[in-house]
Design an enzyme around this catalytic site. Structure first.
Site, PDB file in Angstrom:
ATOM      1  N   MET A  30     -25.798   4.021 -18.925  1.00 19.61           N
ATOM      2  CA  MET A  30     -27.628   3.750 -17.779  1.00 19.61           C
ATOM      3  C   MET A  30     -27.915   3.590 -18.774  1.00 19.61           C
ATOM      4  O   MET A  30     -29.204   4.008 -18.012  1.00 19.61           O
ATOM      5  CB  MET A  30     -26.818   5.133 -17.392  1.00 19.61           C
ATOM      6  N   LEU A  33     -30.779   4.329 -24.520  1.00 23.31           N
ATOM      7  CA  LEU A  33     -29.810   4.375 -25.308  1.00 23.31           C
ATOM      8  C   LEU A  33     -30.327   5.173 -26.458  1.00 23.31           C
ATOM      9  O   LEU A  33     -31.339   5.203 -27.119  1.00 23.31           O
ATOM     10  CB  LEU A  33     -29.377   2.909 -25.643  1.00 23.31           C
ATOM     11  N   HIS A  34     -29.713   5.520 -27.354  1.00 23.37           N
ATOM     12  CA  HIS A  34     -29.179   6.111 -28.969  1.00 23.37           C
ATOM     13  C   HIS A  34     -28.617   5.796 -29.950  1.00 23.37           C
ATOM     14  O   HIS A  34     -27.815   5.260 -29.708  1.00 23.37           O
ATOM     15  CB  HIS A  34     -30.188   8.242 -28.314  1.00 23.37           C
ATOM     16  N   HIS A  37     -24.862   5.627 -27.981  1.00 21.83           N
ATOM     17  CA  HIS A  37     -24.311   4.411 -27.210  1.00 21.83           C
ATOM     18  C   HIS A  37     -23.876   3.649 -28.483  1.00 21.83           C
ATOM     19  O   HIS A  37     -23.651   3.016 -28.889  1.00 21.83           O
ATOM     20  CB  HIS A  37     -25.740   4.341 -27.009  1.00 21.83           C
ATOM     21  N   GLN A 148     -17.205  10.965 -26.407  1.00 21.78           N
ATOM     22  CA  GLN A 148     -16.630  12.372 -26.506  1.00 21.78           C
ATOM     23  C   GLN A 148     -17.368  13.250 -26.037  1.00 21.78           C
ATOM     24  O   GLN A 148     -17.066  14.469 -24.874  1.00 21.78           O
ATOM     25  CB  GLN A 148     -16.147  12.465 -27.485  1.00 21.78           C
ATOM     26  N   LYS A 149     -19.348  13.398 -25.829  1.00 20.77           N
ATOM     27  CA  LYS A 149     -19.499  14.164 -25.135  1.00 20.77           C
ATOM     28  C   LYS A 149     -19.453  14.414 -23.983  1.00 20.77           C
ATOM     29  O   LYS A 149     -19.836  16.343 -23.526  1.00 20.77           O
ATOM     30  CB  LYS A 149     -21.119  13.480 -25.283  1.00 20.77           C
ATOM     31  N   SER A 186     -29.297  11.128 -23.559  1.00 19.49           N
ATOM     32  CA  SER A 186     -30.552  10.245 -22.706  1.00 19.49           C
ATOM     33  C   SER A 186     -31.635  11.307 -22.177  1.00 19.49           C
ATOM     34  O   SER A 186     -32.006  11.662 -21.970  1.00 19.49           O
ATOM     35  CB  SER A 186     -30.194   9.312 -21.424  1.00 19.49           C
TER      36      SER A 186
HETATM   37  O1  PAF Z   1     -21.397   8.505 -19.283  1.00 20.02           O
HETATM   38  C1  PAF Z   1     -22.384   7.487 -18.404  1.00 20.02           C
HETATM   39  O2  PAF Z   1     -23.310   6.926 -19.036  1.00 20.02           O
HETATM   40  C2  PAF Z   1     -21.912   7.021 -16.842  1.00 20.02           C
HETATM   41  O3  PAF Z   1     -21.539   7.877 -16.654  1.00 20.02           O
HETATM   42  C3  PAF Z   1     -21.235   5.374 -17.384  1.00 20.02           C
HETATM   43  C4  PAF Z   1     -19.459   5.809 -17.892  1.00 20.02           C
HETATM   44  C5  PAF Z   1     -21.385   4.319 -17.659  1.00 20.02           C
HETATM   45  C6  PAF Z   1     -20.980   5.729 -15.280  1.00 20.02           C
HETATM   46  O4  PAF Z   1     -21.852   5.265 -15.278  1.00 20.02           O
END
Ligand code: PAF
Length: 281
Positions: A30, A33-34, A37, A148-149, A186
Site C-alpha cells: 500500500m 515503503l520502508h 517492504h 511476517q509482521k 508504515s
Molecule cells: O499488507 C498490506 O500492505 C496490504 O494488506 C496488502 C497485502 C498490500 C493488501 O492491500
C-alpha cells in the site's frame, strides 16, 4: 522501471510474460515503503526474472473510522526506492479502475480470519483477500512475498492460496526491525516522539518471553504474563490481544510442544501496532 496504471494493460503484460515462461515475483503493497517492504522486493529480485510491485491503498480493507484517508502516501519517495533497487514494473491502479462501478464480488476469507484482527476490524480480511486475489489475477505471479509482521494476514492469504489451489508460491518473509527492535511499519510514522520511545517495549516484551521460552518455560500462561507485565511496566496498557497460537490455525496453545507464535496488538496513543515472534525449538 516501467509503470502501469490500467488493470487491463497489467493483465496483458502479465499474459505476455506467461507466454514467454518468465518467472514473475510479485510484492503487493500500500506504499509508504520502508526497509521491510524493500526486503521483500530484494528477495523477489533475487529469485525471479521479473519483479512487479503494486502500490494501492485498498479502501475495501479499511473500516469506517479507520485511517484510509490519512494513510501515508509517499509516492515520489516509493518510486525512487523501487527504481534504485531495479524493480521491473510498478503497478499503480486507480481506485476507479480497480473497483469499477457496480463491483460487488468479494472473497469470503478462511476461518483463520475469524479471530484477533478479524474480530477487531470487521471486514478487514474480506477486503484483503479480495484485493490480493484480484492483484494475483492481474499480475499472474509465480512467487508472492508478504511480511511476517502481519502474521494473521499471512495465515489468511496462504490458506486462501491452498484452498483455491492458486498457482502461486507464497513466501512469508521475516520482520525487519528498527535498531531498538520496533517492527517496521508504515504506521510507525504516526507515533509522536514520546510514543515512539514507548513503542520499543512491544518487541522487548516479546523478546523477554522468548528468553524465558529458551530457558525452558513452556507454559503459555507464564510466557503471556511475562510479556504482559513487561508492557504494563513500560506504560503500555491498551493491549488488544497478546496470545500464543499455532502458526497455521492461529488457535491458542497452552502448553508448548511444537512451534508456536506469540502475537501482540497494542495501542500507543492513537496508533495500533502489531508484532509477533516465532517460538521454535
Ligand atoms: O499488507 C498490506 O500492505 C496490504 O494488506 C496488502 C497485502 C498490500 C493488501 O492491500
Amino acid at each position: 522501471m516501467e509503470k502501469i496504471t490500467s488493470c487491463s494493460e497489467m493483465q496483458q503484460q502479465a499474459r505476455q510474460w506467461q507466454s514467454e515462461q518468465k518467472r514473475v515475483g510479485f510484492v503487493p503493497t500500500m506504499g509508504a515503503l520502508h526497509e521491510g517492504h524493500l526486503s521483500l522486493v530484494k528477495e523477489s529480485l533475487a529469485h525471479n526474472e521479473t519483479t512487479v510491485v503494486s502500490i494501492f491503498v485498498n479502501p475495501a480493507q479499511f473500516g469506517p473510522g479507520e485511517d484510509f484517508e490519512s494513510y501515508p502516501r509517499t509516492l515520489e519517495n516509493d518510486l525512487a526506492m523501487l527504481d534504485q533497487l531495479g524493480v521491473d514494473l510498478l503497478f499503480l491502479p486507480s481506485q476507479d479502475d480497480f473497483y469499477q462501478d457496480g463491483f460487488s464480488t468479494y472473497i469470503e476469507p478462511p476461518v483463520v480470519a475469524n479471530r484477533f484482527e478479524g474480530t477487531l476490524r470487521k471486514d478487514h480480511f474480506r477486503g484483503v483477500t479480495t484485493v490480493v486475489l484480484k492483484l494475483f489475477m492481474l499480475t499472474l505471479p509465480t512467487n508472492v512475498y508478504f511480511g511476517q509482521k502481519d502474521f494473521q494476514q499471512c495465515a489468511v492469504l496462504s490458506t486462501m492460496i491452498d484452498d483455491l489451489a492458486l498457482p502461486v508460491q507464497f513466501h512469508r518473509m521475516p520482520i525487519v526491525r528498527e535498531e531498538d527492535g520496533l517492527a517496521m511499519s508504515s504506521r510507525n510514522r504516526y507515533l509522536s516522539e514520546s510514543d515512539r520511545e514507548k513503542a520499543r517495549a512491544i518487541s522487548a516484551a516479546l523478546f523477554s518471553a522468548q528468553a524465558a521460552f529458551e530457558n525452558g518455560e513452556k507454559e503459555g500462561c507464564i510466557l503471556r504474563k511475562i510479556a504482559t507485565d513487561y508492557l504494563q511496566k513500560h506504560g503500555i496498557h491498551e493491549i488488544d490481544y497478546l496470545t500464543i497460537v499455532d502458526p497455521r490455525s492461529l488457535t491458542e496453545v497452552e502448553t508448548i510442544v511444537t512451534d508456536v507464535v506469540l502475537l501482540v496488538a497494542a495501542r500507543i496513543g492513537t496508533t495500533r501496532l502489531l508484532d509477533n515472534i516465532l517460538l521454535t525449538e
